[in-house]
Design an enzyme around this catalytic site. Structure first.
Site, mmCIF file in Angstrom:
data_model
loop_
_atom_site.group_PDB
_atom_site.id
_atom_site.type_symbol
_atom_site.label_atom_id
_atom_site.label_comp_id
_atom_site.label_asym_id
_atom_site.label_seq_id
_atom_site.Cartn_x
_atom_site.Cartn_y
_atom_site.Cartn_z
ATOM 1 N N ARG A 1 49.741 41.581 35.125
ATOM 2 C CA ARG A 1 48.698 40.820 34.074
ATOM 3 C C ARG A 1 48.617 42.009 33.148
ATOM 4 O O ARG A 1 48.042 43.123 33.432
ATOM 5 C CB ARG A 1 47.685 40.207 34.501
ATOM 6 C CG ARG A 1 47.893 39.311 35.480
ATOM 7 C CD ARG A 1 46.417 38.527 36.050
ATOM 8 N NE ARG A 1 46.698 37.608 36.982
ATOM 9 C CZ ARG A 1 45.891 36.864 37.719
ATOM 10 N NH1 ARG A 1 44.451 37.288 37.147
ATOM 11 N NH2 ARG A 1 45.961 36.333 38.821
ATOM 12 N N ARG B 1 40.169 46.392 37.807
ATOM 13 C CA ARG B 1 41.116 45.378 36.897
ATOM 14 C C ARG B 1 42.398 46.338 36.389
ATOM 15 O O ARG B 1 42.281 46.905 35.576
ATOM 16 C CB ARG B 1 40.325 45.135 35.564
ATOM 17 C CG ARG B 1 40.836 44.024 34.746
ATOM 18 C CD ARG B 1 39.792 43.486 33.751
ATOM 19 N NE ARG B 1 38.609 42.911 34.287
ATOM 20 C CZ ARG B 1 38.718 41.660 34.605
ATOM 21 N NH1 ARG B 1 39.215 40.969 34.533
ATOM 22 N NH2 ARG B 1 37.613 41.072 34.791
ATOM 23 N N GLU C 1 35.010 39.539 41.650
ATOM 24 C CA GLU C 1 35.653 38.313 41.955
ATOM 25 C C GLU C 1 36.939 38.605 42.898
ATOM 26 O O GLU C 1 37.599 39.336 42.240
ATOM 27 C CB GLU C 1 35.948 37.593 40.778
ATOM 28 C CG GLU C 1 36.771 36.178 40.903
ATOM 29 C CD GLU C 1 37.660 35.878 39.718
ATOM 30 O OE1 GLU C 1 38.759 35.524 39.909
ATOM 31 O OE2 GLU C 1 37.088 36.144 38.739
ATOM 32 N N SER D 1 39.391 32.718 42.956
ATOM 33 C CA SER D 1 39.053 31.532 42.439
ATOM 34 C C SER D 1 39.638 30.430 43.128
ATOM 35 O O SER D 1 40.925 30.217 43.043
ATOM 36 C CB SER D 1 39.401 31.633 40.854
ATOM 37 O OG SER D 1 38.686 32.449 39.998
ATOM 38 N N ARG E 1 40.433 44.342 45.083
ATOM 39 C CA ARG E 1 39.008 44.409 45.282
ATOM 40 C C ARG E 1 38.451 44.330 46.683
ATOM 41 O O ARG E 1 37.055 44.731 46.915
ATOM 42 C CB ARG E 1 38.416 43.298 44.290
ATOM 43 C CG ARG E 1 38.818 43.508 42.872
ATOM 44 C CD ARG E 1 38.432 42.244 41.924
ATOM 45 N NE ARG E 1 39.021 42.469 40.535
ATOM 46 C CZ ARG E 1 38.705 41.578 39.468
ATOM 47 N NH1 ARG E 1 38.050 40.584 39.723
ATOM 48 N NH2 ARG E 1 39.064 41.947 38.349
#
Length: 460
Positions: A273, A288, A369, A372, A411
């Site tokens: 990403r 990130r 996070e 999701s 994470r």
């Protein structure tokens, strides 16, 4: 995507979804006008086609009857109708293409249970786990990026040298711990009856459209062999941003049988990403980044079962953290923060105590996070042509798709480095991971390599 009929019959519901999800650059009135003109032209085309068939059927009869003049008039009229029909069909095809492109820009309709809100501040905390019996932590927990460099587990400088900012090397026991996490996650989900899939890494534009990454999120994806802002074709390739893309599209354009459902797949993959526009202290370290590992859970279910399956999927993803005894919370995402494609979404956020953030828990640290968990209802299924046949004699219907990370590996690694940190700067390996690391219980780092490790500077 939303069906034309739904948009046509429920424009205010669609308009409300656009507003509540904060989607900009979409003109619903223009879409409705295009649809109305398209339907008028289709009706006009049907009328012209019927009239031409009637006229053409008379030509032979008129010639047999010797009515040559009337037959010629019929021939001339048939040609006029053919020319007019061609113009109508060309315009209708043009409008249909515009309509298909416009429908791709419309967001999914939020489920009635989704809280209304503008951004992450309006998400609703559903529950927390693991905070009643915390392990003893050092007085000052060292952030993972400093600890990772001290123990030579993470090397951001060399990662940036090789690939640019947002890339890193994970080394030694850090790499072993990451491999252990991946295998542990896969084993947990196999127990939950997930079937493994090892997907291809490049995915085509049709697949990206099928799950909703294109056209809306093109700037965040890595494109293969072309400039980022060039127009793309259906067979152009992209590095997958999540295994959701190839796994969901694995059955694209197919009809599954009712007996096949539910289908539960898990897929490990690297993910890529661009994270366009991301910056600041919360992006520092291994939180990130542009390339990361993840185990993705993808479900295909009957529509009537999708919300029960959503709750089950949430529990399945969270079980990884439960077994690792990492504290976490679950958020019910509001309309403005839930995403373009989802009808309902939960976020699972693990607690990392090394950095204090404004939106962190009252005991300090921050939330990261790690999953999701989303129900897309038939939104992706319509884009990708995913259907099932309830009974063999019945017509095929769109199924519902769900997915969630199970989990995002970096994470979780960060949370372990900070939560399982000891006073002497070592890291305790969580008990469930020790069998995957040859029984190793503590990570105490390794000797660094090169002149820079002893302060002599880099080689010329």
């Amino acid at each position: 995507m939303l069906s034309r009929q739904f948009v046509r019959e429920h424009p205010e519901t669609v308009r409300d979804a656009i507003e509540r999800k904060g989607v900009t650059g979409v003109d619903l009135d223009e879409i409705l006008e295009i649809d109305e003109e398209w339907r008028e032209l289709k009706a006009k085309g049907d009328g012209l086609r019927q009239e031409r068939n009637e006229v053409s059927s008379k030509i032979g009869q008129l010639k047999q009857e010797g009515k040559d003049e009337e037959a010629q008039e019929a021939i001339d009229r048939s040609q006029e109708l053919k020319d007019e029909l061609q113009g109508v069909e060309e315009r209708a095809d043009e409008l249909e293409s515009q309509l298909e492109d416009a429908l791709l820009e419309l967001p999914n309709i939020p489920h009635e249970s989704v809280p209304t809100g503008e951004d992450e501040a309006d998400n609703v905390e559903r529950y927390r786990e693991g905070f009643d019996d915390l392990r003893d932590l050092p007085d000052e927990v060292i952030p993972h990026y400093d600890l990772g460099e001290d123990l030579d587990l993470l090397d951001f400088e060399r990662g940036a040298k090789v690939s640019g900012g947002g890339y890193q090397f994970v080394k030694g026991d850090g790499a072993r711990l990451e491999h252990a996490l991946i295998q542990f996650m896969l084993d947990v989900h196999r127990e939950q009856e997930y079937v493994d899939v090892l997907p291809p890494i490049p995915v085509n534009s049709d697949s990206m459209e099928g799950t909703g990454q294109l056209p809306k999120f093109a700037e965040d994806a890595y494109r293969v062999g072309a400039r980022q802002d060039d127009d793309y074709d259906s067979d152009d390739l992209w590095l997958l941003p999540t295994a959701e893309v190839p796994v969901t599209n694995m059955y694209r354009g197919e009809i599954l049988l009712d007996d096949d459902l539910p289908v539960k797949h898990q897929a490990f993959s690297p993910n890529f990403r661009r994270e366009a526009g991301e910056h600041g202290t919360e992006t520092r370290g291994y939180v990130r980044v542009h390339q990361f590992h993840k185990v993705e859970l993808v479900n295909f279910v009957r529509p009537e079962n999708s919300y029960d399956r959503l709750e089950g999927l949430l529990d399945e993803a969270a079980e990884v953290l439960d077994r690792l005894e990492l504290p976490y919370r679950v958020l019910d995402m509001c309309t403005g923060d839930m995403g373009f494609t989802q009808a309902k979404k939960y976020d699972i956020e693990v607690w990392a105590p090394g950095d204090d953030m404004e939106d962190g828990p009252d005991r300090g640290g921050r939330w990261l996070e790690v999953s999701s968990v989303s129900n897309f209802e038939d939104f992706q299924a319509r884009r990708a042509g995913l259907r099932y046949r309830p009974e063999r004699h019945e017509s095929a219907d769109y199924l519902h798709t769900l997915n969630g990370s199970g989990l995002a590996v970096p994470r979780v690694l960060v949370a372990i480095m900070e939560y399982y940190q000891n006073d002497d700067g070592t890291i305790t390996v969580p008990e469930p991971l020790r069998p995957y690391m040859g029984g190793q219980e503590v990570i105490d780092g390794s000797e660094k390599i090169g002149e820079s490790a002893v302060g002599a500077g880099e080689r010329d």
